[in-house]
Motif scaffolding. Structure first.
Motif, PDB file in Angstrom:
ATOM      1  N   LEU A  72      -2.681  -7.511  -5.854  1.00  0.00           N
ATOM      2  CA  LEU A  72      -3.559  -8.583  -6.328  1.00  0.00           C
ATOM      3  C   LEU A  72      -4.071  -8.308  -7.742  1.00  0.00           C
ATOM      4  O   LEU A  72      -4.135  -9.198  -8.583  1.00  0.00           O
ATOM      5  CB  LEU A  72      -4.736  -8.756  -5.356  1.00  0.00           C
ATOM      6  N   GLU A  73      -4.459  -7.037  -7.970  1.00  0.00           N
ATOM      7  CA  GLU A  73      -4.981  -6.669  -9.294  1.00  0.00           C
ATOM      8  C   GLU A  73      -3.898  -6.818 -10.361  1.00  0.00           C
ATOM      9  O   GLU A  73      -4.141  -7.334 -11.451  1.00  0.00           O
ATOM     10  CB  GLU A  73      -5.504  -5.231  -9.252  1.00  0.00           C
ATOM     11  N   VAL A  74      -2.658  -6.387 -10.015  1.00  0.00           N
ATOM     12  CA  VAL A  74      -1.549  -6.504 -10.963  1.00  0.00           C
ATOM     13  C   VAL A  74      -1.200  -7.973 -11.198  1.00  0.00           C
ATOM     14  O   VAL A  74      -0.920  -8.391 -12.329  1.00  0.00           O
ATOM     15  CB  VAL A  74      -0.311  -5.740 -10.452  1.00  0.00           C
TER      16      VAL A  74
ATOM     17  N   GLU B  96       4.769  -4.511  -4.764  1.00  0.00           N
ATOM     18  CA  GLU B  96       5.168  -5.314  -3.603  1.00  0.00           C
ATOM     19  C   GLU B  96       6.207  -4.571  -2.767  1.00  0.00           C
ATOM     20  O   GLU B  96       6.196  -4.665  -1.522  1.00  0.00           O
ATOM     21  CB  GLU B  96       5.726  -6.666  -4.062  1.00  0.00           C
ATOM     22  N   GLN B  97       7.100  -3.831  -3.447  1.00  0.00           N
ATOM     23  CA  GLN B  97       8.072  -3.013  -2.714  1.00  0.00           C
ATOM     24  C   GLN B  97       7.371  -1.911  -1.914  1.00  0.00           C
ATOM     25  O   GLN B  97       7.746  -1.617  -0.765  1.00  0.00           O
ATOM     26  CB  GLN B  97       9.087  -2.405  -3.689  1.00  0.00           C
ATOM     27  N   ASP B  98       6.353  -1.305  -2.506  1.00  0.00           N
ATOM     28  CA  ASP B  98       5.588  -0.265  -1.800  1.00  0.00           C
ATOM     29  C   ASP B  98       4.906  -0.853  -0.562  1.00  0.00           C
ATOM     30  O   ASP B  98       4.897  -0.228   0.510  1.00  0.00           O
ATOM     31  CB  ASP B  98       4.535   0.346  -2.739  1.00  0.00           C
ATOM     32  N   VAL B  99       4.328  -2.043  -0.719  1.00  0.00           N
ATOM     33  CA  VAL B  99       3.681  -2.702   0.424  1.00  0.00           C
ATOM     34  C   VAL B  99       4.704  -2.976   1.512  1.00  0.00           C
ATOM     35  O   VAL B  99       4.431  -2.763   2.717  1.00  0.00           O
ATOM     36  CB  VAL B  99       3.000  -4.019  -0.028  1.00  0.00           C
TER      37      VAL B  99
ATOM     38  N   GLN C 135       4.268  -5.318 -10.681  1.00  0.00           N
ATOM     39  CA  GLN C 135       4.027  -6.111  -9.475  1.00  0.00           C
ATOM     40  C   GLN C 135       5.185  -5.965  -8.491  1.00  0.00           C
ATOM     41  O   GLN C 135       4.966  -5.813  -7.270  1.00  0.00           O
ATOM     42  CB  GLN C 135       3.848  -7.587  -9.848  1.00  0.00           C
ATOM     43  N   THR C 136       6.412  -5.988  -9.018  1.00  0.00           N
ATOM     44  CA  THR C 136       7.589  -5.824  -8.156  1.00  0.00           C
ATOM     45  C   THR C 136       7.557  -4.480  -7.447  1.00  0.00           C
ATOM     46  O   THR C 136       7.823  -4.381  -6.235  1.00  0.00           O
ATOM     47  CB  THR C 136       8.882  -5.945  -8.989  1.00  0.00           C
TER      48      THR C 136
ATOM     49  N   LYS D 181      -4.385   1.197   6.539  1.00  0.00           N
ATOM     50  CA  LYS D 181      -5.289   1.418   5.397  1.00  0.00           C
ATOM     51  C   LYS D 181      -4.490   1.474   4.095  1.00  0.00           C
ATOM     52  O   LYS D 181      -4.895   0.910   3.074  1.00  0.00           O
ATOM     53  CB  LYS D 181      -6.032   2.737   5.611  1.00  0.00           C
ATOM     54  N   ARG D 182      -3.314   2.160   4.166  1.00  0.00           N
ATOM     55  CA  ARG D 182      -2.475   2.274   2.966  1.00  0.00           C
ATOM     56  C   ARG D 182      -1.968   0.905   2.541  1.00  0.00           C
ATOM     57  O   ARG D 182      -1.968   0.573   1.355  1.00  0.00           O
ATOM     58  CB  ARG D 182      -1.291   3.199   3.292  1.00  0.00           C
ATOM     59  N   GLN D 183      -1.564   0.095   3.519  1.00  0.00           N
ATOM     60  CA  GLN D 183      -1.074  -1.246   3.204  1.00  0.00           C
ATOM     61  C   GLN D 183      -2.166  -2.098   2.568  1.00  0.00           C
ATOM     62  O   GLN D 183      -1.921  -2.816   1.600  1.00  0.00           O
ATOM     63  CB  GLN D 183      -0.563  -1.924   4.483  1.00  0.00           C
ATOM     64  N   SER D 184      -3.384  -2.003   3.078  1.00  0.00           N
ATOM     65  CA  SER D 184      -4.504  -2.760   2.532  1.00  0.00           C
ATOM     66  C   SER D 184      -4.779  -2.351   1.084  1.00  0.00           C
ATOM     67  O   SER D 184      -4.992  -3.204   0.216  1.00  0.00           O
ATOM     68  CB  SER D 184      -5.752  -2.540   3.374  1.00  0.00           C
ATOM     69  N   ASP D 185      -4.738  -1.021   0.842  1.00  0.00           N
ATOM     70  CA  ASP D 185      -4.971  -0.533  -0.530  1.00  0.00           C
ATOM     71  C   ASP D 185      -3.881  -1.023  -1.485  1.00  0.00           C
ATOM     72  O   ASP D 185      -4.159  -1.437  -2.620  1.00  0.00           O
ATOM     73  CB  ASP D 185      -5.020   0.995  -0.542  1.00  0.00           C
ATOM     74  N   LEU D 186      -2.633  -0.980  -1.012  1.00  0.00           N
ATOM     75  CA  LEU D 186      -1.517  -1.410  -1.862  1.00  0.00           C
ATOM     76  C   LEU D 186      -1.571  -2.911  -2.111  1.00  0.00           C
ATOM     77  O   LEU D 186      -1.210  -3.375  -3.204  1.00  0.00           O
ATOM     78  CB  LEU D 186      -0.182  -1.035  -1.203  1.00  0.00           C
ATOM     79  N   GLU D 187      -2.008  -3.679  -1.119  1.00  0.00           N
ATOM     80  CA  GLU D 187      -2.127  -5.129  -1.311  1.00  0.00           C
ATOM     81  C   GLU D 187      -3.208  -5.449  -2.345  1.00  0.00           C
ATOM     82  O   GLU D 187      -3.078  -6.407  -3.120  1.00  0.00           O
ATOM     83  CB  GLU D 187      -2.427  -5.813   0.014  1.00  0.00           C
ATOM     84  N   ASP D 188      -4.255  -4.631  -2.364  1.00  0.00           N
ATOM     85  CA  ASP D 188      -5.282  -4.796  -3.408  1.00  0.00           C
ATOM     86  C   ASP D 188      -4.695  -4.515  -4.785  1.00  0.00           C
ATOM     87  O   ASP D 188      -5.030  -5.199  -5.772  1.00  0.00           O
ATOM     88  CB  ASP D 188      -6.462  -3.847  -3.135  1.00  0.00           C
ATOM     89  N   VAL D 189      -3.838  -3.490  -4.826  1.00  0.00           N
ATOM     90  CA  VAL D 189      -3.178  -3.178  -6.099  1.00  0.00           C
ATOM     91  C   VAL D 189      -2.309  -4.353  -6.550  1.00  0.00           C
ATOM     92  O   VAL D 189      -2.313  -4.733  -7.725  1.00  0.00           O
ATOM     93  CB  VAL D 189      -2.308  -1.900  -5.967  1.00  0.00           C
TER      94      VAL D 189
END
Length: 247
Positions: free
Chosen positions: A119-121, A69-72, A65-66, A109-117
């Motif tokens: 949430l899943e994590v 979140e850093q990627d986002v 998760q950390t 789009k990349r930020q949205s995908d990473l935010e989904d990740v």
């Protein structure tokens, strides 16, 4: 072998005490707490393994998760810089402007995908945390049961051992009053015959093998002097005569 009738009767007292010692040894070995502790310890070990797995998953998902979140945050910062460049009007070349707008859209789009990740994590981490908490409570509960059952078993063992020690002392006292050759014969037969070396002749029946003596055997016993050590013809145990023998 000859022995005073009183000494032969003392063998029955020794035998009764030996039977009690055997009963206590069996009781000690077969206490229900033994099996219960074994089952609880197996459950406890299995739960501890599951707890370690859940805690490991919790730790792994926390790191995951950390990182997500850093990627986002990195994508968000880059998108913010690009938007600031776009808003500043510093980019005037139509092609560069188009590329910048395309990159901003791609980053969104990349930020949205990473935010989904993320949430899943987070969901997996929350699940692992809940599972670890539940398993932790179960490990503690079963551990308490192991301690309680162990204490109950130890108390039962102490009680059995105390009685056994008392019985052994009484047995030593009574056996010391029996002639050595008779007690040695008794012990030898007892070891060979499943713990019973002397039996009472009761109502014409040997209480060792539970078989009734036939008329010939009864006559031989009747005719034997009182100090003669008689043996059962069927089980070969020492046959002790008493007023209840039916002779």
């Amino acid at each position: 072998m000859n022995a005073a009738p009183a000494d032969q009767i003392r063998l029955l007292d020794v035998q009764a005490l030996d039977i009690r010692l055997s009963q206590l040894a069996h009781k000690r070995k077969t206490l229900p707490e033994h099996e219960e502790i074994q089952r609880l310890e197996a459950d406890h070990a299995q739960l501890r393994d599951l707890l370690v797995a859940a805690q490991t998953e919790e730790s792994d998902t926390a790191r995951e998760q950390t990182k997500a979140e850093q990627d986002v945050d990195q994508v968000r910062q880059r998108a913010t810089r690009d938007q600031q460049r776009l808003d500043s009007g510093a980019v005037t070349n139509p092609r560069d402007l188009e590329n910048l707008q395309s990159e901003i859209a791609s980053l969104a789009k990349r930020q949205s995908d990473l935010e989904d990740v993320v949430l899943e994590v987070m969901e997996r981490r929350e699940s692992a945390t809940g599972r670890a908490a539940e398993l932790g409570e179960r490990v503690e509960s079963v551990g308490t049961k192991v301690q309680e059952t162990t204490a109950r078993r130890d108390a039962a063992l102490a009680e059995i051992d105390a009685e056994a020690e008392s019985v052994r002392k009484e047995r030593e006292t009574i056996a010391a009053a029996v002639p050595d050759d008779l007690i040695k014969l008794y012990d030898k037969i007892r070891e060979r015959e499943g713990g019973v070396g002397a039996a009472k002749l009761f109502q014409r029946r040997c209480e060792g093998c539970r078989l009734e003596l036939n008329i010939t055997e009864l006559n031989e016993v009747r005719e034997a002097p009182a100090d003669t050590v008689v043996r059962c013809e069927n089980c070969r145990r020492i046959l002790v005569r008493t007023p209840e023998s039916g002779l």
